[in-house]
Design an enzyme around this catalytic site. Structure first.
Site, PDB file in Angstrom:
ATOM      1  N   HIS B  48      47.541  36.696  43.094  1.00  0.00           N
ATOM      2  CA  HIS B  48      48.760  36.141  43.678  1.00  0.00           C
ATOM      3  C   HIS B  48      49.952  37.075  43.448  1.00  0.00           C
ATOM      4  O   HIS B  48      50.743  37.309  44.367  1.00  0.00           O
ATOM      5  CB  HIS B  48      49.033  34.768  43.066  1.00  0.00           C
ATOM      6  CG  HIS B  48      50.235  34.105  43.636  1.00  0.00           C
ATOM      7  ND1 HIS B  48      50.274  33.681  44.940  1.00  0.00           N
ATOM      8  CD2 HIS B  48      51.433  33.813  43.088  1.00  0.00           C
ATOM      9  CE1 HIS B  48      51.461  33.144  45.171  1.00  0.00           C
ATOM     10  NE2 HIS B  48      52.183  33.210  44.066  1.00  0.00           N
ATOM     11  N   GLU B  70      42.745  35.739  47.863  1.00  0.00           N
ATOM     12  CA  GLU B  70      43.414  34.635  47.197  1.00  0.00           C
ATOM     13  C   GLU B  70      42.949  33.299  47.770  1.00  0.00           C
ATOM     14  O   GLU B  70      42.737  32.334  47.019  1.00  0.00           O
ATOM     15  CB  GLU B  70      44.914  34.817  47.386  1.00  0.00           C
ATOM     16  CG  GLU B  70      45.734  33.942  46.482  1.00  0.00           C
ATOM     17  CD  GLU B  70      47.196  33.990  46.857  1.00  0.00           C
ATOM     18  OE1 GLU B  70      47.578  34.819  47.699  1.00  0.00           O
ATOM     19  OE2 GLU B  70      47.947  33.188  46.312  1.00  0.00           O
ATOM     20  N   ASN B 401      25.773  46.325  22.152  1.00  0.00           N
ATOM     21  CA  ASN B 401      24.509  46.855  21.651  1.00  0.00           C
ATOM     22  C   ASN B 401      24.033  46.082  20.438  1.00  0.00           C
ATOM     23  O   ASN B 401      22.847  45.784  20.302  1.00  0.00           O
ATOM     24  CB  ASN B 401      24.669  48.325  21.269  1.00  0.00           C
ATOM     25  CG  ASN B 401      24.417  49.218  22.449  1.00  0.00           C
ATOM     26  OD1 ASN B 401      23.842  48.785  23.433  1.00  0.00           O
ATOM     27  ND2 ASN B 401      24.856  50.458  22.351  1.00  0.00           N
TER      28      ASN B 401
END
Lengths: 170, 668
Positions: B48, B70, B401
């Site tokens: 926006h 949007e 990881n």
């Protein structure tokens, strides 16, 4: 006529060649004259007290604050084993840029000298090689000798002279 | 009255790029975990603002493109539409596309129209394909549905008198409205005064407009979002059968777009506010008011010095030389202080980076059916903003990881005699003049043999070569190196660890790996301290000042004779309560000739802690505590044992910072 012109051109070329040379900032240390490549000189400062660095060689006076950078100060009299003298109002700190021979890292290192003399142009063909004095005197940091108004001028190789990895306490 | 918009472009681009980053992270999070409203709201808000900004600054293509994104996001937010994996993919691609358009707009490059069109069409296809579903949804909420199937809107737009003084332009509003549909209207000029009394900066006009077509009310509200505070706006539907006038004087509510659709539940709104805060934190530097006050004070002093100097300069004679010098010294000091304060502004606590991990760990552990607890220490360790920005991604990789490869499945953990819940620790602290960030897990550890064999297989190591542990671990950081038996979508593709190392190296740091098979691994990242700040205690030994990092100080005491003992005639100890502390004399370790205190009773002992042990550091005197900016000694000189760096004190002189663990090593 044409030969004259040729001669003239040749002569002026020779002149130009003999004019080639670097400019050096010269300074005195215990009545001896030394010179450093002026392109390496960053600025000149008056002497002001520095902060000592523990366990450093005697010729490393300490560090100073150069606009936020921590810059070591080397006393060249002590470095060259010349008699030590009190600093005076003429004592000058020369801030030099030094390139590390091993890794090419650029450092800023300053040196304390007695007094600034002049800026001279040392022509390439007038610079003599440094004589050897055997083991009695280490001259590897002197890149050559030149003449400055009748006085011998020792041209310093700053990169060799200010090699930090050699700055061990003896 | 025209405002030079160019000057705001830079800010707009900066904000928009940050907005795009936020959207991207948000979308990725959505993809990783469950769709939750916070995340969608964040993405929506970012989109926006980009739309609003680009519209205002005249980047219509960006505004149009963002508008359709949007619209899609808005439907997702209101629960009308489910965001599928494909949907997220398309949105992610659209973010890339927007970034491309934005780069083109800021650097003057070309826009790949084809790319824009592909993405635009893809977005429109999503919006179109679910129309039936959307309609179904709408019929459920009849009241909303009525306004959705609107023929158009009657808009009365009456700007306040001071409308234009706020930099608004009614023409922009009307132009934007006309881009939504067929716009007709009448202008009311009755309030315009006589020409002689006309102030050209006042607003005297108002409009009655009719907007034809099925236009979303939110879209109209969007147009007025900028000006709602400075004008009276009323909206009513053109639908004859409902005639339900929806007049409402818009207020400065924080939710300008959420008006027409089903109201966002209160709980969501709370979450929205919370998210807004953390989003703001990551996209700009938050500076403590005390730092700003310091700066203002300093600038004030600088101005005073400057005016003093210029007065001196007006009629100067040699008798006032001393004054001049004094002034110049002051100027020098103030400028330096100012410089340092500005540097301090760049220092940000590492919590800005750490704050993203709790969520990430939760999502990932849920996804992988693992039980993981995240423990964080040292979030307040300050780092330069650029370092913070660059260290984020490597940390994410390493934590990911650890979650994926490190921590085992709960049943495996129980079988191995470990608690069911695995722990990942994030730890940031100063050590030996560096900043260390450690990622520790108590998982299965790294199997050196597996890595070695893999290295041989990949041709990185010749079979039979003997490698040290560290060398084996370093293999992990080679491009394309992955040992995961099965590639998951979390990690294991072998992309990342090499990037991790590269990023850390580019910051001048290093990464070390320690691991015990079956017990866990530690990745420790060491970053240089060039710009880091620490709280220090200033002490004197001889003529010199030294700084001891406050974190390592336990207390400071004045030793009494009866508390001092000798071990074998040499080692001095101090009895602090029930503990005998070895004493380190700074003057001896550093060979300082002019130390004032020789007898221990004449000086002070600073009790420090290092590696879990206490020591007494003997100094002449204590000065104040202060924050210091750490400068490297190495950049122009070299490392000195027992010194971690240097700093510049208020008077411009240099003070060295003691490296406490280094001092202890020296005394051994």
């Amino acid at each position: 006529m044409s030969t004259d012109v040729e001669n003239y051109v040749e002569e002026s070329l020779l002149d130009a060649e003999s004019e080639l040379g670097d400019e050096y900032l010269t300074f005195s240390l215990a009545d001896e004259e030394y010179g450093v490549d002026i392109l390496r000189v960053q600025e000149l400062r008056g002497w002001e007290p520095v902060t000592r660095i523990p366990n450093s060689p005697e010729y490393v006076k300490g560090v100073l604050n150069l606009r936020g950078a921590i810059v070591p100060v080397i006393d060249l009299r002590v470095r060259f084993n010349l008699p030590i003298e009190e600093y005076s109002s003429l004592t000058v700190v020369i801030v030099l840029s030094v390139k590390d021979k091993q890794d090419g890292h650029e450092r800023i290192i300053s040196v304390v000298v007695d007094e600034i003399s002049d800026v001279v142009k040392a022509k390439f063909n007038e610079i003599q090689t440094t004589p050897k004095f055997g083991s009695a005197l280490d001259t590897e940091y002197i890149s050559g000798l030149a003449d400055a108004g009748g006085k011998m001028l020792m041209l310093l190789d700053v990169d060799t002279m200010l090699n930090v990895s050699e700055m061990q306490q003896l | 009255m025209s405002i030079d918009m160019e000057q705001f472009h830079q800010v707009f681009f900066e904000e928009s790029f940050e907005g795009l980053d936020i959207m991207e992270t948000g979308l990725l999070n959505l993809d990783n975990g469950e769709a939750d409203n916070e995340e969608i709201n964040t993405i929506f808000r970012a989109a926006h603002s980009i739309k609003g900004g680009s519209g205002t600054f005249g980047f219509q293509n960006i505004a149009d493109f963002t508008h359709i994104m949007e619209t899609l996001l808005d439907e997702v937010r209101d629960g009308i539409r489910e965001l599928t994996h494909e949907g997220i993919n398309i949105l992610l691609k659209s973010v890339d596309c927007l970034r491309m358009m934005m780069t083109a707009a800021s650097d003057g490059g070309d826009v790949d129209e084809q790319e824009v069109k592909t993405n635009f069409d893809a977005l429109q296809t999503i919006l179109g394909s679910d129309e039936s579903a959307a309609v179904e949804n709408e019929t459920k909420e009849k009241s909303t549905a009525v306004s959705e199937e609107n023929q158009g809107w009657k808009i009365s737009f009456a700007p306040h008198k001071n409308f234009m003084q706020f930099g608004n332009d009614p023409v922009r509003v009307i132009r934007e409205l006309s881009s939504l549909g067929q716009l007709t209207g009448q202008i009311d000029t009755s309030k315009v005064p006589d020409f002689s009394e006309l102030n050209p900066e006042d607003m005297h006009l108002s409009w009655d407009l009719e907007l034809q077509g099925n236009v979303d009310k939110a879209a109209i509200n969007d147009v007025f979002a900028w000006v709602e505070d400075e004008s009276d706006i009323s909206l009513s539907s053109l639908n004859s059968e409902s005639k339900k006038t929806n007049t409402k004087k818009m207020t400065a509510a924080k939710t300008p777009v959420a008006v027409s659709k089903a109201a966002v539940p209160a709980a969501d709104r709370k979450a929205t506010d919370k998210k807004e805060k953390s989003a703001a934190a990551s996209s700009s530097i938050r500076v403590g008011i005390d730092k700003i006050d310091d700066l203002i004070n300093m600038v004030g002093e600088l101005v005073i010095t400057q005016s003093m100097l210029s007065m001196l300069g007006e009629d100067f004679n040699m008798t006032r030389l001393e004054k001049l010098q004094e002034g110049l010294i002051q100027l020098d000091r103030h400028t330096r202080e100012l410089q340092e304060s500005v540097m301090q502004i760049r220092m940000v606590p590492i919590s800005f980076t750490f704050s993203r991990f709790p969520r990430m760990v939760r999502d990932l552990s849920e996804k992988l059916d693992k039980k993981i607890e995240l423990v964080m220490h040292g979030e307040n360790t300050e780092l330069d903003k650029t370092v913070i920005e660059k260290i984020g991604d490597p940390l994410v990789h390493l934590v990911r990881n650890s979650i994926d490869h490190g921590i085992e499945m709960p049943e495996d953990r129980l079988a191995a005699g470990k608690p069911e819940t695995g722990t990942i620790q994030l730890n940031a602290f100063h050590r030996g003049g560096n900043i260390v960030i450690e990622i520790t897990d108590d998982g299965k550890g790294i199997d050196k043999d597996v890595i070695y064999n893999k290295g041989v297989e990949k041709g990185l190591v010749e079979a039979g070569t003997k490698l040290s542990d560290q060398q084996i671990y370093d293999l992990l950081f080679n491009p394309g190196f992955s040992t995961a038996a099965e590639i998951t979508d979390v990690s294991g593709r072998g992309v990342g660890m090499d990037v991790v190392k590269k990023n850390i190296m580019s910051l001048g740091g290093a990464i070390e790996t320690h691991s015990v098979k079956g017990q866990g691994s530690i990745f420790s990242i060491r970053l240089p301290l060039t710009l880091a700040i620490l709280d220090g205690q200033s002490v004197t030994v001889g003529a010199d000042n030294y700084i001891i990092p406050l974190v390592s100080i336990v207390e400071s005491v004045q030793p009494k004779k009866e508390q001092l003992n000798m071990v074998a005639g040499k080692g001095e100890t101090y009895k602090l309560r029930d503990e005998y502390l070895p004493i380190l004399r700074v003057c001896d370790l550093f060979n300082i000739p002019d130390a004032k205190a020789h007898k221990l009773e004449d000086g002070l002992l600073v009790v420090v802690e290092a590696d879990g042990k206490h020591f007494g550091v003997f100094v002449d005197d204590l000065l104040g505590q202060q924050q210091v900016v750490i400068k490297s000694l190495e950049s122009n000189y070299k490392r000195i044992e027992g010194i971690s760096g240097a700093t510049i004190l208020g008077d411009g002189s240099v003070a060295l910072i003691l490296d406490v663990p280094g001092l202890i090593r020296m005394s051994d």
